[in-house]
Each structure stands twice: as structure tokens, then as C-alpha cells.
Design a protein around this motif. Structure first.
Motif, PDB file in Angstrom:
ATOM      1  N   ARG A  42       0.808  -1.505   0.081  1.00  9.50           N
ATOM      2  CA  ARG A  42      -0.038   0.135  -0.128  1.00  9.50           C
ATOM      3  C   ARG A  42       0.625   1.341   0.220  1.00  9.50           C
ATOM      4  O   ARG A  42       2.225   1.583   0.677  1.00  9.50           O
ATOM      5  CB  ARG A  42      -1.093   0.341   1.319  1.00  9.50           C
ATOM      6  CG  ARG A  42      -1.850   1.026   1.502  1.00  9.50           C
ATOM      7  CD  ARG A  42      -2.642   1.060   3.114  1.00  9.50           C
ATOM      8  NE  ARG A  42      -4.018   0.147   1.975  1.00  9.50           N
ATOM      9  CZ  ARG A  42      -5.065   1.928   1.371  1.00  9.50           C
ATOM     10  NH1 ARG A  42      -4.581   2.567   0.483  1.00  9.50           N
ATOM     11  NH2 ARG A  42      -5.794   0.814   1.184  1.00  9.50           N
ATOM     12  N   ALA A  59      -1.102  -0.689  -4.458  1.00  8.33           N
ATOM     13  CA  ALA A  59      -2.406  -0.357  -3.732  1.00  8.33           C
ATOM     14  C   ALA A  59      -2.172   1.068  -4.155  1.00  8.33           C
ATOM     15  O   ALA A  59      -1.061   1.401  -3.404  1.00  8.33           O
ATOM     16  CB  ALA A  59      -3.207  -0.766  -3.073  1.00  8.33           C
ATOM     17  N   TYR A  60      -2.022   1.856  -4.640  1.00  7.15           N
ATOM     18  CA  TYR A  60      -1.708   3.591  -4.331  1.00  7.15           C
ATOM     19  C   TYR A  60      -2.570   4.233  -4.333  1.00  7.15           C
ATOM     20  O   TYR A  60      -4.349   4.510  -4.220  1.00  7.15           O
ATOM     21  CB  TYR A  60      -1.621   4.322  -5.942  1.00  7.15           C
ATOM     22  CG  TYR A  60      -0.368   2.907  -6.810  1.00  7.15           C
ATOM     23  CD1 TYR A  60      -0.990   2.163  -7.076  1.00  7.15           C
ATOM     24  CD2 TYR A  60       0.355   4.063  -6.582  1.00  7.15           C
ATOM     25  CE1 TYR A  60       0.013   0.934  -7.277  1.00  7.15           C
ATOM     26  CE2 TYR A  60       1.778   3.226  -7.412  1.00  7.15           C
ATOM     27  CZ  TYR A  60       2.071   2.221  -7.825  1.00  7.15           C
ATOM     28  OH  TYR A  60       2.689   1.385  -8.489  1.00  7.15           O
ATOM     29  N   ARG A  78      -4.181   0.248  -9.239  1.00  9.94           N
ATOM     30  CA  ARG A  78      -5.079  -0.048  -8.522  1.00  9.94           C
ATOM     31  C   ARG A  78      -4.795   1.369  -7.636  1.00  9.94           C
ATOM     32  O   ARG A  78      -4.289   1.566  -6.262  1.00  9.94           O
ATOM     33  CB  ARG A  78      -5.411  -1.308  -7.186  1.00  9.94           C
ATOM     34  CG  ARG A  78      -6.285  -2.213  -7.154  1.00  9.94           C
ATOM     35  CD  ARG A  78      -6.147  -3.493  -6.320  1.00  9.94           C
ATOM     36  NE  ARG A  78      -6.904  -3.411  -5.427  1.00  9.94           N
ATOM     37  CZ  ARG A  78      -6.360  -3.215  -3.921  1.00  9.94           C
ATOM     38  NH1 ARG A  78      -5.560  -4.197  -3.889  1.00  9.94           N
ATOM     39  NH2 ARG A  78      -6.641  -2.941  -2.134  1.00  9.94           N
ATOM     40  N   GLN A  80      -6.855   4.630  -5.048  1.00 10.29           N
ATOM     41  CA  GLN A  80      -7.906   5.172  -4.943  1.00 10.29           C
ATOM     42  C   GLN A  80      -7.297   6.683  -4.998  1.00 10.29           C
ATOM     43  O   GLN A  80      -6.522   7.296  -4.736  1.00 10.29           O
ATOM     44  CB  GLN A  80      -7.775   5.414  -3.633  1.00 10.29           C
ATOM     45  CG  GLN A  80      -9.596   5.496  -3.182  1.00 10.29           C
ATOM     46  CD  GLN A  80      -9.136   5.707  -1.671  1.00 10.29           C
ATOM     47  OE1 GLN A  80      -8.375   4.381  -1.106  1.00 10.29           O
ATOM     48  NE2 GLN A  80     -10.404   5.876  -1.155  1.00 10.29           N
TER      49      GLN A  80
END
Ligand SMILES: [Zn+2]
Ligand SMILES: [Zn+2]
Length: 368
Positions: A42, A59-60, A78, A80
Motif C-alpha cells: 500500500r 494499491a495506490y 489500483r 484511490q
């Protein structure tokens, strides 16, 4: 609570909210990294420059406004996207992003946990020695001071010799150089990194002097800026030019990697200039082999760094990304608790997404 298997300081109420790890800056209670340089699960990304936003993370999280550039550069990730100031809960840690004034969508990361607030600045720009308030970067949201207990600051230009002239003064010089070249019938090739610097140059020059042309590495980023609502003058690709005589009055904005290339020779007779904070140093222009150096940076200068740090009210400061030792000494003289993290971010010279530009970094070696 998970045992302290990582060998870091115990997670008491006053444990550090960000620590240094081989992968990057890490928030233990939130279990995420900030601008990690090795692949992690993450990643919170401060901005889309290549040395801060790397491939391979699970995830970013980044500002919604930087989404276009991030996806263009990193592909199908990925991601947000959040608004400035929007609160996100990551494993009980309150995280929000705040404007850093550096490039489109750039952010500082505010982390709050158990009453403690830390802010990691990423790269930032604030007005420098000139305090009139006029000296902002018109192509992105201005740096917002965020109150915190501990501020992790960049220090790319953290030496007293770095004091930027105002942008108005720099652009007056750029305009008169362009005007003189146009009168003499030669092209003006202005080199600046394709993400951030190029758009700042385009927004700042007097577009009435002549045609504004760009290299193909610059135009996709212009599109991202325009899509985000940033006003830029109309630009055309050099390759789209039908009447080559227009080149003789044109300002051509291109990444530094084109310097001395076949592409640049195709522009015909020209004068070249380079816009960078490093141009403040004697010899900077000569080392780059360009006719003119324009002192224009997307990073804070020495007075700007000092003012930004003081405005956070932080009693503890951790310095990264530049001349750490000089800045740490100054902070300690101010009575602050100060230390540094060794990071793997590039100097201003390589702070871009053009790959090849890295070889042209002009960070000087300073012995004193
Ligand atoms: Zn940057
Ligand atoms: Zn950077």
C-alpha cells in the motif's frame, strides 16, 4: 496489537508515525508507505514525478487531480483518488492530502493517530525571499501549511545560496530573450522537465510574442493540466508544423534530454535556454552547454523552506531529499529536534518522468 517484530520503536502512544525502511518511508500503525522506492502493498503517493510514483505497488492512494498523470505513467494500477483535505481511515490512522504547490495534484501527507499529527511534505514549492505573496505557481494549488508535531520536509535546495528571484522577474527575462531571438529570426528552445516545469513555463510566458510549440513528451501533460482546469495557452507539436518559417519566431518547450539531439538540430538556427533551480549556481549554464540559464524551480528555496517549516509549528523536523546536514544544523540552532532520513528520490535535475533526463541532472557537488 501486533508484536513489534519489525524491530522498530515500541508502538506506545508516542511512537513515531513514520519510520525509515529499506522500501521507503513507512507508517507502522497504518501499515502503509509514502512514495516508496521499492514495491509494497500500500503506497500513498505525494505526486506523479517518476522518483516518487513508481511501478509495482499493490494499491495506490493519491489526489484525484493527479490520477490522469499517474495512470498515464504507471498504466493499470489500483488507485484511490481523494480530494485535498478528504479524510481516509487506514487501519485506524487518519490520513489526508494537502496542497504542496509543486506540480499538478502534488500533496503533503497528513497522518493523525492517537492525538499525534505528522506531515510528510513530498516535494513542495512556496514563495521564496520575496514575501509579497505574488510569487506562486499558477499551474497548481498553492502550498498549504499544515500544523503538526513532526514535519518531514524535503530539502532539495536546502542551502543558504538558494534564493529564487520572483517568477515575474524570471519570465521578464525569458520574454526578452525570446523577443530578441524572434527579431533575429532564430528559434528559442526552452528546456524544462516535461511534467510541471514545462506547463509552468507555458503559463508564464507572453504568448503574443510568437508561436508556442512543444515536444511530443510535453503535450500529453499539457492535456492533463487542461483537463484539470489549468489555463495554458494554445500549443502545437513541432511535428505538426506545416510552415517551417514559423520556427524562427517560435518558443519551443522541450525536455532537457533533447539538448544536442537530432530533433533539436531539426529546429534550425536557435538559441537554447534551461529553466531550473540549479541555474542559480555559477557554472550551471555552462555545465549544461546552453546559451541561457533561467532560475525557475518547483522546489522551495532556502528562505522558503525555513518559512514553510516554521509555519507548521512542528517541534520535531526530519529532513530528506537534499542537503540534509546543513538544514538539520539550522533547525537545531532554532531549538527544534531535527534529524534526517536517507531517501532515494532524485535531485531536481532528474525529478521527472522522462527517463532519459536523469542522465542530465546537474546537481552540483558542493564541498563547503
Ligand atoms: Zn517532484
Ligand atoms: Zn522529488
Amino acid at each position: 496489537m501486533t508484536p513489534d517484530w519489525r524491530g522498530e520503536a515500541a508502538r506506545g502512544p508516542h511512537a513515531d508515525l513514520v519510520v525509515h525502511r529499506p522500501q521507503g518511508l513507512y507508517c507502522p500503525p497504518g501499515d502503509f508507505y509514502i512514495d516508496p522506492w521499492r514495491p509494497v502493498d500500500r503506497a500513498v503517493i505525494t505526486h506523479a514525478h517518476a522518483d516518487h510514483a513508481r511501478r509495482g505497488h499493490g494499491a495506490y492512494l493519491a489526489t484525484a487531480i493527479s490520477e490522469g498523470v499517474l495512470r498515464a505513467r504507471l498504466g493499470d494500477i489500483r488507485l484511490q483518488g481523494v480530494a485535498y483535505g478528504e479524510l481516509v481511515d487506514i487501519n485506524g490512522v487518519r490520513v489526508s492530502l494537502h496542497p504542496a504547490g509543486h506540480v499538478l495534484g502534488s500533496a503533503q501527507v497528513r497522518i493523525e493517530h492517537r492525538g499525534q499529527v505528522w506531515v510528510a511534505s513530498g516535494d513542495y514549492f512556496v514563495q521564496g525571499a520575496d514575501e509579497s505573496g505574488a510569487d506562486t505557481n499558477s499551474t497548481c494549488a498553492a502550498f498549504e501549511p499544515v500544523r503538526c508535531d513532526c514535519f518531514i520536509t524535503e530539502s532539495t535546495f536546502g542551502l543558504p545560496i538558494y534564493r529564487w528571484p520572483t517568477a515575474a522577474a524570471v519570465f521578464a527575462n525569458v520574454n526578452s530573450w525570446w523577443q530578441a531571438n524572434a527579431q533575429a529570426g532564430r528559434a528559442s528552445l526552452l528546456l524544462g522537465y516535461s511534467f510541471g516545469k514545462a506547463q509552468r513555463l507555458l503559463a508564464g510566458v507572453d504568448a503574443s510574442i510568437g508561436p508556442l510549440l512543444v515536444h511530443s513528451a510535453v503535450e500529453p501533460l499539457n492535456r492533463a493540466y487542461r483537463a484539470a482546469g489549468v489555463a495554458l495557452p494554445a500549443t502545437r507539436l513541432v511535428s505538426e508544423l506545416t510552415d517551417k518559417t514559423e520556427l524562427r519566431r517560435a518558443l519551443v518547450v522541450a525536455p532537457p534530454a533533447v539538448h544536442g539531439s537530432v530533433w533539436a538540430r531539426g529546429l534550425g538556427e536557435l538559441s537554447d535556454g534551461f529553466a531550473s533551480g540549479w541555474m542559480q549556481l555559477r557554472g550551471g549554464r555552462r555545465r549544461q552547454g546552453v546559451d541561457r540559464g533561467f532560475v525557475l524551480s518547483d522546489h522551495a528555496d532556502w528562505p522558503g523552506l525555513q518559512r514553510a517549516i516554521v509555519a507548521t509549528g512542528a517541534s520535531r523536523v526530519i529532513v530528506t531529499h537534499g542537503y540534509e546536514a546543513v538544514m538539520v544544523r539550522w533547525l537545531q540552532q532554532q531549538g527544534l529536534e531535527a534529524g534526517s532520513f536517507q531517501t532515494e528520490y532524485a535531485s531536481d535535475g532528474a525529478d521527472n518522468g522522462d527517463g532519459g533526463d536523469a542522465a542530465e541532472a546537474v546537481q552540483p557537488v558542493i564541498s563547503a
